[in-house]
Write a protein that holds these residues in place. Structure first.
Motif, PDB file in Angstrom:
ATOM      1  N   SER A 227      66.499  39.445  81.501  1.00 20.62           N
ATOM      2  CA  SER A 227      67.865  39.427  82.023  1.00 20.62           C
ATOM      3  C   SER A 227      68.521  40.797  81.892  1.00 20.62           C
ATOM      4  N   HIS A 228      68.236  41.500  80.803  1.00 23.47           N
ATOM      5  CA  HIS A 228      68.775  42.863  80.661  1.00 23.47           C
ATOM      6  C   HIS A 228      68.285  43.733  81.814  1.00 23.47           C
ATOM      7  N   ILE A 229      67.012  43.569  82.182  1.00 27.28           N
ATOM      8  CA  ILE A 229      66.469  44.366  83.282  1.00 27.28           C
ATOM      9  C   ILE A 229      67.155  43.984  84.591  1.00 27.28           C
ATOM     10  N   LEU A 230      67.260  42.668  84.840  1.00 27.13           N
ATOM     11  CA  LEU A 230      67.845  42.191  86.092  1.00 27.13           C
ATOM     12  C   LEU A 230      69.314  42.558  86.219  1.00 27.13           C
ATOM     13  N   ASN A 231      70.063  42.422  85.136  1.00 26.85           N
ATOM     14  CA  ASN A 231      71.490  42.725  85.189  1.00 26.85           C
ATOM     15  C   ASN A 231      71.751  44.223  85.195  1.00 26.85           C
ATOM     16  N   ARG A 232      70.701  45.020  85.274  1.00 25.28           N
ATOM     17  CA  ARG A 232      70.798  46.478  85.289  1.00 25.28           C
ATOM     18  C   ARG A 232      71.480  47.002  84.028  1.00 25.28           C
ATOM     19  N   ASP A 233      71.331  46.279  82.928  1.00 22.91           N
ATOM     20  CA  ASP A 233      71.990  46.690  81.694  1.00 22.91           C
ATOM     21  C   ASP A 233      71.429  47.990  81.161  1.00 22.91           C
ATOM     22  N   ILE A 234      70.129  48.219  81.409  1.00 21.49           N
ATOM     23  CA  ILE A 234      69.486  49.375  80.812  1.00 21.49           C
ATOM     24  C   ILE A 234      70.043  50.646  81.428  1.00 21.49           C
ATOM     25  N   ARG A 235      70.175  50.621  82.755  1.00 22.57           N
ATOM     26  CA  ARG A 235      70.742  51.751  83.455  1.00 22.57           C
ATOM     27  C   ARG A 235      72.154  52.020  82.929  1.00 22.57           C
TER      28      ARG A 235
ATOM     29  N   VAL B 111      81.287  47.389  75.361  1.00 23.98           N
ATOM     30  CA  VAL B 111      80.431  47.237  76.551  1.00 23.98           C
ATOM     31  C   VAL B 111      79.162  46.486  76.166  1.00 23.98           C
ATOM     32  N   SER B 112      78.546  46.943  75.072  1.00 24.18           N
ATOM     33  CA  SER B 112      77.260  46.402  74.675  1.00 24.18           C
ATOM     34  C   SER B 112      77.343  44.900  74.367  1.00 24.18           C
ATOM     35  N   ARG B 113      78.395  44.484  73.660  1.00 26.56           N
ATOM     36  CA  ARG B 113      78.512  43.060  73.289  1.00 26.56           C
ATOM     37  C   ARG B 113      78.636  42.181  74.516  1.00 26.56           C
ATOM     38  N   LYS B 114      79.418  42.646  75.497  1.00 27.09           N
ATOM     39  CA  LYS B 114      79.613  41.856  76.699  1.00 27.09           C
ATOM     40  C   LYS B 114      78.286  41.661  77.427  1.00 27.09           C
ATOM     41  N   ARG B 115      77.491  42.721  77.409  1.00 26.16           N
ATOM     42  CA  ARG B 115      76.185  42.648  78.056  1.00 26.16           C
ATOM     43  C   ARG B 115      75.259  41.650  77.364  1.00 26.16           C
ATOM     44  N   GLU B 116      75.412  41.514  76.066  1.00 28.57           N
ATOM     45  CA  GLU B 116      74.568  40.569  75.324  1.00 28.57           C
ATOM     46  C   GLU B 116      74.891  39.137  75.720  1.00 28.57           C
ATOM     47  N   TYR B 117      76.181  38.819  75.798  1.00 28.68           N
ATOM     48  CA  TYR B 117      76.563  37.468  76.211  1.00 28.68           C
ATOM     49  C   TYR B 117      76.011  37.159  77.601  1.00 28.68           C
ATOM     50  N   LEU B 118      76.153  38.139  78.491  1.00 31.64           N
ATOM     51  CA  LEU B 118      75.697  37.909  79.858  1.00 31.64           C
ATOM     52  C   LEU B 118      74.180  37.707  79.900  1.00 31.64           C
ATOM     53  N   ALA B 119      73.456  38.464  79.085  1.00 34.58           N
ATOM     54  CA  ALA B 119      71.997  38.294  79.066  1.00 34.58           C
ATOM     55  C   ALA B 119      71.623  36.922  78.496  1.00 34.58           C
ATOM     56  N   ASP B 120      72.398  36.429  77.528  1.00 33.35           N
ATOM     57  CA  ASP B 120      72.163  35.073  77.019  1.00 33.35           C
ATOM     58  C   ASP B 120      72.394  34.045  78.119  1.00 33.35           C
TER      59      ASP B 120
END
Lengths: 183, 333
Positions: B148-156, B222-231
Protein backbone atom coordinates in the motif's frame (compact mmCIF):
# COMPACT_ATOMS: atom_id res chain seq x y z
CA UNK A 1 -14.22 35.72 -37.01
CA UNK A 2 -17.18 33.35 -36.86
CA UNK A 3 -15.13 30.84 -38.77
CA UNK A 4 -12.43 30.96 -36.10
CA UNK A 5 -15.00 30.48 -33.31
CA UNK A 6 -16.59 27.54 -35.11
CA UNK A 7 -13.16 26.06 -35.70
CA UNK A 8 -12.16 26.50 -32.05
CA UNK A 9 -15.37 24.91 -30.79
CA UNK A 10 -14.89 22.00 -33.21
CA UNK A 11 -11.32 21.45 -32.05
CA UNK A 12 -12.30 21.54 -28.35
CA UNK A 13 -15.21 19.15 -28.94
CA UNK A 14 -12.98 16.74 -30.84
CA UNK A 15 -10.40 16.86 -28.06
CA UNK A 16 -13.06 16.03 -25.45
CA UNK A 17 -14.42 13.14 -27.54
CA UNK A 18 -10.93 11.76 -28.17
CA UNK A 19 -10.22 12.01 -24.45
CA UNK A 20 -13.36 10.05 -23.59
CA UNK A 21 -12.58 7.43 -26.21
CA UNK A 22 -9.05 7.03 -24.90
CA UNK A 23 -10.15 6.65 -21.31
CA UNK A 24 -12.63 3.94 -22.38
CA UNK A 25 -9.85 2.13 -24.22
CA UNK A 26 -7.56 2.44 -21.22
CA UNK A 27 -10.18 1.06 -18.84
CA UNK A 28 -10.97 -1.81 -21.20
CA UNK A 29 -7.27 -2.65 -21.41
CA UNK A 30 -7.11 -2.69 -17.64
CA UNK A 31 -10.01 -5.16 -17.58
CA UNK A 32 -8.22 -7.33 -20.15
CA UNK A 33 -4.99 -7.19 -18.21
CA UNK A 34 -6.77 -8.06 -14.96
CA UNK A 35 -8.34 -11.02 -16.73
CA UNK A 36 -4.96 -12.17 -17.99
CA UNK A 37 -3.73 -12.16 -14.39
CA UNK A 38 -6.59 -14.46 -13.35
CA UNK A 39 -5.97 -16.68 -16.34
CA UNK A 40 -2.31 -17.20 -15.43
CA UNK A 41 -3.31 -18.37 -11.95
CA UNK A 42 -6.09 -20.64 -13.24
CA UNK A 43 -3.59 -22.33 -15.57
CA UNK A 44 -1.19 -22.68 -12.67
CA UNK A 45 -3.88 -24.46 -10.70
CA UNK A 46 -4.59 -26.83 -13.63
CA UNK A 47 -0.88 -27.68 -13.67
CA UNK A 48 -0.72 -28.31 -9.94
CA UNK A 49 -3.69 -30.67 -9.74
CA UNK A 50 -2.18 -33.70 -11.53
CA UNK A 51 0.86 -33.50 -9.21
CA UNK A 52 -1.38 -33.27 -6.21
CA UNK A 53 -3.48 -36.26 -7.29
CA UNK A 54 -0.31 -38.25 -7.96
CA UNK A 55 1.04 -37.46 -4.49
CA UNK A 56 -2.11 -38.19 -2.51
CA UNK A 57 -3.26 -41.23 -4.52
CA UNK A 58 -0.95 -43.63 -2.69
CA UNK A 59 -2.25 -42.55 0.71
CA UNK A 60 -5.93 -42.05 0.02
CA UNK A 61 -7.18 -45.51 -0.89
CA UNK A 62 -10.76 -44.86 0.11
CA UNK A 63 -11.27 -41.52 -1.61
CA UNK A 64 -11.32 -42.56 -5.25
CA UNK A 65 -14.56 -40.78 -5.88
CA UNK A 66 -13.30 -37.49 -4.44
CA UNK A 67 -10.13 -37.69 -6.53
CA UNK A 68 -11.99 -38.54 -9.70
CA UNK A 69 -14.34 -35.67 -9.07
CA UNK A 70 -11.39 -33.24 -8.89
CA UNK A 71 -9.91 -34.59 -12.12
CA UNK A 72 -13.27 -34.36 -13.88
CA UNK A 73 -13.93 -30.80 -12.72
CA UNK A 74 -10.45 -29.77 -13.80
CA UNK A 75 -11.01 -31.14 -17.32
CA UNK A 76 -14.37 -29.42 -17.47
CA UNK A 77 -12.99 -26.07 -16.31
CA UNK A 78 -10.15 -26.26 -18.85
CA UNK A 79 -12.59 -26.67 -21.72
CA UNK A 80 -14.87 -23.82 -20.66
CA UNK A 81 -14.41 -20.33 -22.06
CA UNK A 82 -16.17 -17.01 -21.53
CA UNK A 83 -15.99 -15.17 -18.22
CA UNK A 84 -19.38 -16.15 -16.76
CA UNK A 85 -19.16 -19.86 -17.70
CA UNK A 86 -15.53 -20.03 -16.65
CA UNK A 87 -16.40 -18.58 -13.26
CA UNK A 88 -19.04 -21.25 -12.76
CA UNK A 89 -16.75 -24.13 -13.78
CA UNK A 90 -13.91 -22.80 -11.63
CA UNK A 91 -16.28 -22.51 -8.70
CA UNK A 92 -17.13 -26.20 -9.08
CA UNK A 93 -13.45 -27.11 -9.27
CA UNK A 94 -12.79 -25.09 -6.12
CA UNK A 95 -15.49 -26.91 -4.20
CA UNK A 96 -14.23 -30.31 -5.44
CA UNK A 97 -10.78 -29.35 -4.15
CA UNK A 98 -12.41 -28.24 -0.92
CA UNK A 99 -13.80 -31.75 -0.42
CA UNK A 100 -10.37 -33.17 -1.06
CA UNK A 101 -8.93 -30.84 1.59
CA UNK A 102 -11.46 -32.07 4.12
CA UNK A 103 -10.65 -35.69 3.26
CA UNK A 104 -6.91 -35.05 3.75
CA UNK A 105 -7.60 -34.41 7.44
CA UNK A 106 -8.08 -38.16 7.93
CA UNK A 107 -4.59 -39.04 6.69
CA UNK A 108 -1.92 -37.96 9.19
CA UNK A 109 0.83 -39.73 7.19
CA UNK A 110 0.01 -37.63 4.17
CA UNK A 111 0.06 -34.42 6.19
CA UNK A 112 3.63 -35.22 7.23
CA UNK A 113 4.80 -35.79 3.64
CA UNK A 114 7.24 -33.02 2.60
CA UNK A 115 6.29 -33.20 -1.03
CA UNK A 116 2.64 -32.81 -0.10
CA UNK A 117 3.35 -29.89 2.20
CA UNK A 118 5.16 -28.01 -0.57
CA UNK A 119 2.31 -28.71 -2.98
CA UNK A 120 -0.15 -27.60 -0.35
CA UNK A 121 1.52 -24.18 0.02
CA UNK A 122 1.58 -23.84 -3.76
CA UNK A 123 -2.08 -24.75 -4.13
CA UNK A 124 -3.18 -22.59 -1.19
CA UNK A 125 -1.28 -19.67 -2.61
CA UNK A 126 -2.59 -20.22 -6.13
CA UNK A 127 -6.16 -20.23 -4.82
CA UNK A 128 -5.46 -17.04 -2.87
CA UNK A 129 -3.97 -15.51 -6.00
CA UNK A 130 -7.08 -16.43 -7.98
CA UNK A 131 -9.25 -14.76 -5.33
CA UNK A 132 -7.14 -11.64 -5.15
CA UNK A 133 -6.82 -11.36 -8.92
CA UNK A 134 -10.60 -11.80 -9.13
CA UNK A 135 -11.10 -9.03 -6.59
CA UNK A 136 -9.02 -6.69 -8.73
CA UNK A 137 -10.66 -7.85 -11.98
CA UNK A 138 -14.13 -7.16 -10.61
CA UNK A 139 -13.06 -3.68 -9.49
CA UNK A 140 -11.73 -2.93 -12.97
CA UNK A 141 -14.92 -4.26 -14.59
CA UNK A 142 -16.96 -2.02 -12.28
CA UNK A 143 -14.99 1.08 -13.34
CA UNK A 144 -15.26 0.19 -17.02
CA UNK A 145 -18.96 -0.63 -16.87
CA UNK A 146 -19.70 2.60 -14.99
CA UNK A 147 -17.88 4.53 -17.68
CA UNK A 148 -19.91 2.89 -20.46
CA UNK A 149 -23.15 3.75 -18.66
CA UNK A 150 -22.74 7.31 -17.44
CA UNK A 151 -23.39 10.36 -19.61
CA UNK A 152 -21.64 11.58 -21.72
CA UNK A 153 -19.13 8.77 -22.20
CA UNK A 154 -21.99 6.32 -22.83
CA UNK A 155 -22.50 8.03 -26.23
CA UNK A 156 -18.94 7.30 -27.27
CA UNK A 157 -19.24 3.79 -25.85
CA UNK A 158 -22.34 3.22 -27.98
CA UNK A 159 -20.78 4.68 -31.14
CA UNK A 160 -17.64 2.56 -30.95
CA UNK A 161 -19.21 -0.60 -29.60
CA UNK A 162 -17.76 -0.74 -26.09
CA UNK A 163 -19.81 -3.46 -24.42
CA UNK A 164 -20.16 -4.06 -20.71
CA UNK A 165 -17.87 -6.78 -19.38
CA UNK A 166 -18.95 -9.70 -17.19
CA UNK A 167 -17.99 -9.93 -13.55
CA UNK A 168 -16.08 -13.01 -12.46
CA UNK A 169 -18.60 -14.18 -9.92
CA UNK A 170 -18.74 -17.39 -8.02
CA UNK A 171 -22.17 -18.76 -7.16
CA UNK A 172 -21.37 -20.31 -3.83
CA UNK A 173 -21.73 -17.44 -1.34
CA UNK A 174 -19.15 -18.96 0.98
CA UNK A 175 -16.61 -18.65 -1.86
CA UNK A 176 -17.14 -14.93 -2.23
CA UNK A 177 -14.93 -14.09 0.69
CA UNK A 178 -11.23 -14.57 0.18
CA UNK A 179 -10.60 -18.05 1.51
CA UNK A 180 -8.31 -18.19 4.50
CA UNK A 181 -7.10 -21.63 3.56
CA UNK A 182 -4.95 -23.61 5.87
CA UNK A 183 -5.77 -27.16 4.86
CA UNK B 1 -9.13 4.52 -7.41
CA UNK B 2 -5.45 4.54 -6.52
CA UNK B 3 -5.12 7.54 -8.75
CA UNK B 4 -7.84 9.30 -6.79
CA UNK B 5 -5.98 8.71 -3.56
CA UNK B 6 -2.85 10.13 -5.05
CA UNK B 7 -4.61 13.27 -6.23
CA UNK B 8 -6.36 13.85 -2.96
CA UNK B 9 -3.52 14.17 -0.55
CA UNK B 10 -4.32 17.80 0.01
CA UNK B 11 -3.57 17.77 3.69
CA UNK B 12 -0.24 16.02 3.25
CA UNK B 13 0.54 18.51 0.52
CA UNK B 14 -0.10 21.44 2.87
CA UNK B 15 2.29 19.92 5.38
CA UNK B 16 4.89 19.45 2.67
CA UNK B 17 4.48 23.09 1.62
CA UNK B 18 4.83 24.09 5.28
CA UNK B 19 8.12 22.21 5.42
CA UNK B 20 9.25 23.98 2.26
CA UNK B 21 8.46 27.35 3.86
CA UNK B 22 10.60 26.45 6.88
CA UNK B 23 13.47 25.57 4.56
CA UNK B 24 13.15 28.81 2.55
CA UNK B 25 12.87 30.95 5.70
CA UNK B 26 15.96 29.34 7.14
CA UNK B 27 17.89 30.07 3.95
CA UNK B 28 16.64 33.66 3.97
CA UNK B 29 17.52 34.32 7.61
CA UNK B 30 20.97 32.79 7.38
CA UNK B 31 21.72 34.72 4.20
CA UNK B 32 20.50 37.98 5.74
CA UNK B 33 22.74 37.55 8.73
CA UNK B 34 25.76 37.80 6.44
CA UNK B 35 24.46 40.59 4.24
CA UNK B 36 21.11 42.22 5.12
CA UNK B 37 20.53 43.55 1.58
CA UNK B 38 21.31 40.82 -0.93
CA UNK B 39 22.11 37.88 1.36
CA UNK B 40 18.52 36.74 1.96
CA UNK B 41 17.92 35.95 -1.67
CA UNK B 42 21.27 34.21 -2.03
CA UNK B 43 20.48 32.17 1.09
CA UNK B 44 17.19 30.96 -0.40
CA UNK B 45 18.95 29.97 -3.62
CA UNK B 46 21.64 28.13 -1.65
CA UNK B 47 19.06 26.24 0.42
CA UNK B 48 17.07 25.20 -2.67
CA UNK B 49 20.15 24.16 -4.64
CA UNK B 50 21.29 22.01 -1.71
CA UNK B 51 17.79 20.51 -1.47
CA UNK B 52 17.67 19.60 -5.15
CA UNK B 53 21.14 18.08 -5.16
CA UNK B 54 20.25 15.87 -2.20
CA UNK B 55 16.91 15.07 -3.84
CA UNK B 56 18.60 13.91 -7.04
CA UNK B 57 20.87 11.63 -5.00
CA UNK B 58 17.88 10.24 -3.06
CA UNK B 59 15.79 9.63 -6.17
CA UNK B 60 18.56 8.03 -8.18
CA UNK B 61 20.04 5.79 -5.53
CA UNK B 62 17.78 6.00 -2.44
CA UNK B 63 16.57 2.43 -2.90
CA UNK B 64 20.01 0.89 -3.15
CA UNK B 65 21.34 2.99 -0.25
CA UNK B 66 18.44 1.83 1.90
CA UNK B 67 18.91 -1.83 0.98
CA UNK B 68 22.62 -1.67 1.60
CA UNK B 69 22.24 0.12 4.93
CA UNK B 70 19.86 -2.54 6.18
CA UNK B 71 21.95 -5.47 4.84
CA UNK B 72 18.99 -6.79 2.88
CA UNK B 73 19.48 -9.66 0.43
CA UNK B 74 17.24 -10.48 -2.50
CA UNK B 75 15.36 -13.79 -2.32
CA UNK B 76 13.45 -15.80 -4.90
CA UNK B 77 10.42 -18.09 -4.84
CA UNK B 78 12.58 -21.10 -3.97
CA UNK B 79 14.27 -19.54 -0.92
CA UNK B 80 11.17 -18.28 0.85
CA UNK B 81 8.17 -19.74 -1.00
CA UNK B 82 5.55 -18.52 1.43
CA UNK B 83 6.87 -14.97 1.61
CA UNK B 84 7.21 -14.81 -2.17
CA UNK B 85 3.69 -16.16 -2.64
CA UNK B 86 2.20 -13.70 -0.18
CA UNK B 87 3.89 -10.78 -1.96
CA UNK B 88 2.58 -12.00 -5.28
CA UNK B 89 -0.93 -12.40 -3.87
CA UNK B 90 -0.90 -8.79 -2.68
CA UNK B 91 0.50 -7.60 -5.99
CA UNK B 92 -2.44 -9.26 -7.74
CA UNK B 93 -4.96 -7.84 -5.29
CA UNK B 94 -3.54 -4.38 -5.91
CA UNK B 95 -3.45 -4.87 -9.68
CA UNK B 96 0.23 -3.92 -9.80
CA UNK B 97 1.63 -4.57 -13.25
CA UNK B 98 4.92 -6.09 -12.12
CA UNK B 99 6.19 -8.13 -9.24
CA UNK B 100 8.14 -6.21 -6.57
CA UNK B 101 11.57 -7.58 -5.68
CA UNK B 102 11.53 -9.44 -2.39
CA UNK B 103 14.31 -8.88 0.16
CA UNK B 104 15.04 -10.47 3.51
CA UNK B 105 16.98 -8.82 6.36
CA UNK B 106 18.70 -11.09 8.90
CA UNK B 107 17.45 -9.50 12.10
CA UNK B 108 15.49 -10.98 14.95
CA UNK B 109 13.29 -7.92 15.44
CA UNK B 110 10.02 -8.14 13.48
CA UNK B 111 9.78 -5.38 10.89
CA UNK B 112 9.32 -4.69 7.19
CA UNK B 113 9.75 -1.86 4.71
CA UNK B 114 9.01 -0.92 1.14
CA UNK B 115 11.20 1.06 -1.23
CA UNK B 116 11.21 2.26 -4.81
CA UNK B 117 9.88 5.45 -6.36
CA UNK B 118 8.09 3.67 -9.15
CA UNK B 119 5.45 0.94 -8.60
CA UNK B 120 7.08 -0.94 -11.48
CA UNK B 121 10.47 -1.04 -9.79
CA UNK B 122 9.57 -1.50 -6.17
CA UNK B 123 11.01 -3.52 -3.31
CA UNK B 124 9.45 -5.20 -0.30
CA UNK B 125 11.82 -6.21 2.51
CA UNK B 126 11.03 -8.12 5.70
CA UNK B 127 13.19 -9.25 8.60
CA UNK B 128 13.74 -12.92 9.42
CA UNK B 129 12.32 -12.11 12.86
CA UNK B 130 9.04 -11.17 11.23
CA UNK B 131 8.99 -14.38 9.17
CA UNK B 132 9.59 -16.53 12.24
CA UNK B 133 6.97 -14.83 14.34
CA UNK B 134 4.01 -14.40 12.01
CA UNK B 135 1.34 -16.74 10.70
CA UNK B 136 0.50 -16.63 7.02
CA UNK B 137 -2.44 -14.26 7.54
CA UNK B 138 -0.36 -11.92 9.67
CA UNK B 139 2.47 -11.88 7.14
CA UNK B 140 -0.11 -11.09 4.48
CA UNK B 141 -1.35 -8.11 6.51
CA UNK B 142 2.19 -6.75 6.85
CA UNK B 143 2.99 -7.24 3.17
CA UNK B 144 -0.32 -5.60 2.20
CA UNK B 145 0.62 -2.58 4.31
CA UNK B 146 3.98 -2.30 2.53
CA UNK B 147 2.46 -2.75 -0.93
CA UNK B 148 0.00 0.00 0.00
CA UNK B 149 2.89 2.38 0.68
CA UNK B 150 4.11 1.71 -2.86
CA UNK B 151 0.64 2.14 -4.38
CA UNK B 152 -0.20 5.29 -2.45
CA UNK B 153 3.09 6.75 -3.72
CA UNK B 154 4.14 7.26 -0.11
CA UNK B 155 7.76 6.49 -0.84
CA UNK B 156 8.08 9.24 -3.40
CA UNK B 157 6.28 11.58 -1.07
CA UNK B 158 8.22 10.71 2.04
CA UNK B 159 11.50 11.04 0.14
CA UNK B 160 10.60 14.63 -0.75
CA UNK B 161 9.91 15.22 2.95
CA UNK B 162 12.91 13.32 4.36
CA UNK B 163 15.33 15.17 2.12
CA UNK B 164 13.84 18.47 3.27
CA UNK B 165 14.41 17.50 6.89
CA UNK B 166 17.97 16.55 6.00
CA UNK B 167 18.64 19.82 4.16
CA UNK B 168 17.40 21.90 7.10
CA UNK B 169 19.53 19.85 9.49
CA UNK B 170 22.66 20.32 7.36
CA UNK B 171 22.11 24.07 6.91
CA UNK B 172 21.48 24.62 10.62
CA UNK B 173 24.49 22.59 11.64
CA UNK B 174 26.83 24.39 9.26
CA UNK B 175 25.56 27.76 10.38
CA UNK B 176 25.72 27.04 14.11
CA UNK B 177 29.24 25.66 13.81
CA UNK B 178 30.51 28.54 11.71
CA UNK B 179 29.08 30.98 14.25
CA UNK B 180 30.69 29.13 17.11
CA UNK B 181 34.15 29.11 15.57
CA UNK B 182 34.13 32.13 13.31
CA UNK B 183 31.71 34.42 15.10
CA UNK B 184 34.46 36.61 16.60
CA UNK B 185 35.55 37.95 13.23
CA UNK B 186 32.25 39.69 12.64
CA UNK B 187 31.76 40.72 16.22
CA UNK B 188 33.84 43.90 16.15
CA UNK B 189 33.00 47.27 14.61
CA UNK B 190 30.17 49.57 15.47
CA UNK B 191 28.79 51.02 12.24
CA UNK B 192 25.01 51.05 11.60
CA UNK B 193 25.23 48.26 9.08
CA UNK B 194 26.92 45.94 11.51
CA UNK B 195 24.34 46.67 14.19
CA UNK B 196 21.59 45.52 11.83
CA UNK B 197 23.76 42.52 11.12
CA UNK B 198 24.03 41.64 14.81
CA UNK B 199 20.25 41.49 15.18
CA UNK B 200 19.99 39.30 12.09
CA UNK B 201 22.69 37.04 13.50
CA UNK B 202 20.68 36.50 16.69
CA UNK B 203 17.50 35.86 14.68
CA UNK B 204 19.39 33.43 12.47
CA UNK B 205 20.88 31.62 15.47
CA UNK B 206 17.45 31.16 17.04
CA UNK B 207 16.06 30.07 13.71
CA UNK B 208 18.86 27.59 13.12
CA UNK B 209 18.06 26.00 16.47
CA UNK B 210 14.26 25.95 16.05
CA UNK B 211 13.90 25.13 12.33
CA UNK B 212 15.07 21.49 12.61
CA UNK B 213 12.57 20.91 15.42
CA UNK B 214 9.70 22.59 13.56
CA UNK B 215 10.36 20.69 10.36
CA UNK B 216 10.59 17.40 12.28
CA UNK B 217 7.15 17.92 13.80
CA UNK B 218 5.62 18.69 10.41
CA UNK B 219 7.38 15.66 8.99
CA UNK B 220 6.04 13.38 11.70
CA UNK B 221 2.51 14.60 11.01
CA UNK B 222 2.83 13.69 7.30
CA UNK B 223 4.30 10.31 8.12
CA UNK B 224 1.60 9.33 10.65
CA UNK B 225 -1.20 10.15 8.24
CA UNK B 226 0.44 7.96 5.63
CA UNK B 227 0.55 5.06 8.08
CA UNK B 228 -3.18 5.19 8.73
CA UNK B 229 -3.87 5.31 5.02
CA UNK B 230 -1.60 2.32 4.38
CA UNK B 231 -3.46 0.39 7.09
CA UNK B 232 -6.76 1.27 5.42
CA UNK B 233 -5.46 0.10 2.04
CA UNK B 234 -4.10 -3.10 3.58
CA UNK B 235 -7.50 -3.94 5.06
CA UNK B 236 -9.08 -3.33 1.68
CA UNK B 237 -6.54 -5.47 -0.18
CA UNK B 238 -6.66 -8.47 2.16
CA UNK B 239 -10.34 -8.08 3.18
CA UNK B 240 -9.05 -9.35 6.52
CA UNK B 241 -8.03 -6.52 8.89
CA UNK B 242 -7.50 -8.97 11.74
CA UNK B 243 -4.36 -10.30 10.01
CA UNK B 244 -2.61 -6.93 10.18
CA UNK B 245 -4.06 -6.19 13.63
CA UNK B 246 -2.66 -9.32 15.18
CA UNK B 247 0.67 -8.81 13.39
CA UNK B 248 0.92 -5.32 14.87
CA UNK B 249 0.06 -6.76 18.27
CA UNK B 250 2.94 -9.21 18.01
CA UNK B 251 5.25 -6.41 16.89
CA UNK B 252 4.24 -4.23 19.83
CA UNK B 253 4.91 -7.08 22.25
CA UNK B 254 8.36 -7.76 20.86
CA UNK B 255 11.17 -6.03 22.69
CA UNK B 256 13.98 -6.29 20.17
CA UNK B 257 15.18 -3.08 18.56
CA UNK B 258 16.08 -3.29 14.91
CA UNK B 259 19.87 -3.31 14.85
CA UNK B 260 20.18 -1.90 11.37
CA UNK B 261 17.60 0.84 11.88
CA UNK B 262 18.40 4.42 11.06
CA UNK B 263 16.36 7.51 11.85
CA UNK B 264 16.06 8.56 8.24
CA UNK B 265 14.59 5.20 7.26
CA UNK B 266 12.03 4.99 10.06
CA UNK B 267 8.93 6.11 8.13
CA UNK B 268 9.38 3.35 5.58
CA UNK B 269 9.04 0.59 8.16
CA UNK B 270 5.73 -0.92 9.25
CA UNK B 271 6.32 -0.03 12.88
CA UNK B 272 8.76 2.50 14.26
CA UNK B 273 12.05 0.55 14.39
CA UNK B 274 13.39 2.85 17.11
CA UNK B 275 11.29 2.48 20.23
CA UNK B 276 10.48 5.86 21.78
CA UNK B 277 12.00 6.37 25.20
CA UNK B 278 9.27 8.39 26.90
CA UNK B 279 5.57 7.89 26.41
CA UNK B 280 4.35 11.45 26.87
CA UNK B 281 5.88 12.96 23.78
CA UNK B 282 5.24 10.06 21.50
CA UNK B 283 2.20 11.50 19.79
CA UNK B 284 3.98 14.55 18.46
CA UNK B 285 7.39 13.13 17.90
CA UNK B 286 6.76 9.80 16.28
CA UNK B 287 6.81 8.78 12.65
CA UNK B 288 4.16 6.19 13.39
CA UNK B 289 0.81 6.41 15.17
CA UNK B 290 0.65 4.45 18.44
CA UNK B 291 0.42 0.75 17.64
CA UNK B 292 -2.40 0.08 20.11
CA UNK B 293 -4.50 2.70 18.36
CA UNK B 294 -3.82 1.24 14.91
CA UNK B 295 -4.78 -2.19 16.26
CA UNK B 296 -8.02 -0.95 17.80
CA UNK B 297 -9.04 0.80 14.59
CA UNK B 298 -8.42 -2.34 12.51
CA UNK B 299 -10.31 -4.50 15.01
CA UNK B 300 -13.37 -2.25 15.08
CA UNK B 301 -13.80 -2.35 11.30
CA UNK B 302 -16.23 -5.27 11.47
CA UNK B 303 -17.39 -6.65 8.14
CA UNK B 304 -16.84 -3.47 6.16
CA UNK B 305 -13.35 -3.79 4.69
CA UNK B 306 -13.59 -0.81 2.37
CA UNK B 307 -12.09 2.64 2.90
CA UNK B 308 -15.35 3.89 4.37
CA UNK B 309 -15.19 1.06 6.91
CA UNK B 310 -11.75 2.16 8.00
CA UNK B 311 -12.82 5.78 8.11
CA UNK B 312 -15.73 4.99 10.43
CA UNK B 313 -13.55 2.83 12.65
CA UNK B 314 -10.89 5.55 12.79
CA UNK B 315 -13.41 8.18 13.81
CA UNK B 316 -14.97 5.91 16.43
CA UNK B 317 -11.64 4.95 18.00
CA UNK B 318 -9.93 8.35 17.96
CA UNK B 319 -13.18 10.26 18.60
CA UNK B 320 -12.21 12.71 15.89
CA UNK B 321 -14.08 13.96 12.87
CA UNK B 322 -10.89 14.08 10.87
CA UNK B 323 -10.78 12.21 7.59
CA UNK B 324 -8.04 9.72 6.90
CA UNK B 325 -9.22 8.65 3.51
CA UNK B 326 -10.04 11.20 0.80
CA UNK B 327 -13.78 11.62 0.18
CA UNK B 328 -13.58 10.72 -3.49
CA UNK B 329 -12.11 7.33 -2.57
CA UNK B 330 -14.94 6.70 -0.12
CA UNK B 331 -17.63 6.95 -2.77
CA UNK B 332 -15.98 4.71 -5.33
CA UNK B 333 -15.22 1.78 -3.09
Amino acid sequence: MTLIIILAVAIILTAILVGMYNSLVRLRNQVKNAWAQIDVQLKRRYDLIPNLIETVKGYMKHERETLENVTRMRAQAMETSGVADKAKAEGMLTSALGQLKIAVENYPDLKANQNFLALQEELTSTENKISFARQNYNDQVLFFNNKTEVFPSNIIAGMFGFKKEDFFEIDNPAERVVPKVSF
Amino acid sequence: MWEIIRKNQRKSLFLLIGMGIVLILLGFVIGSSFDPEAGGFAGIILALVLYFILLIVAFSSGKSIMLRMSNAREVGPDDYPQLYNVVEEMRLAAGMPSMPKVYVIDDSSPNAFAAGMNPNKSVVAVTTGLLNMMTRDELQGVVAHEISHILNRDIRYMTLATVMVGTVAILSQIYLRSMMFGGGRRGGGGSGKNKGNAIMVIVALIFAILAPIAIQLLYFAVSRKREYLADASAARLTRFPEGLASALEKISNSTADLKVADKSMAPMYIANPLKPKGKRMRNLSSTHPPLDERIRILRSMGKNHSYSGYQQAYQAVTKSKQGIVPNSALTTS
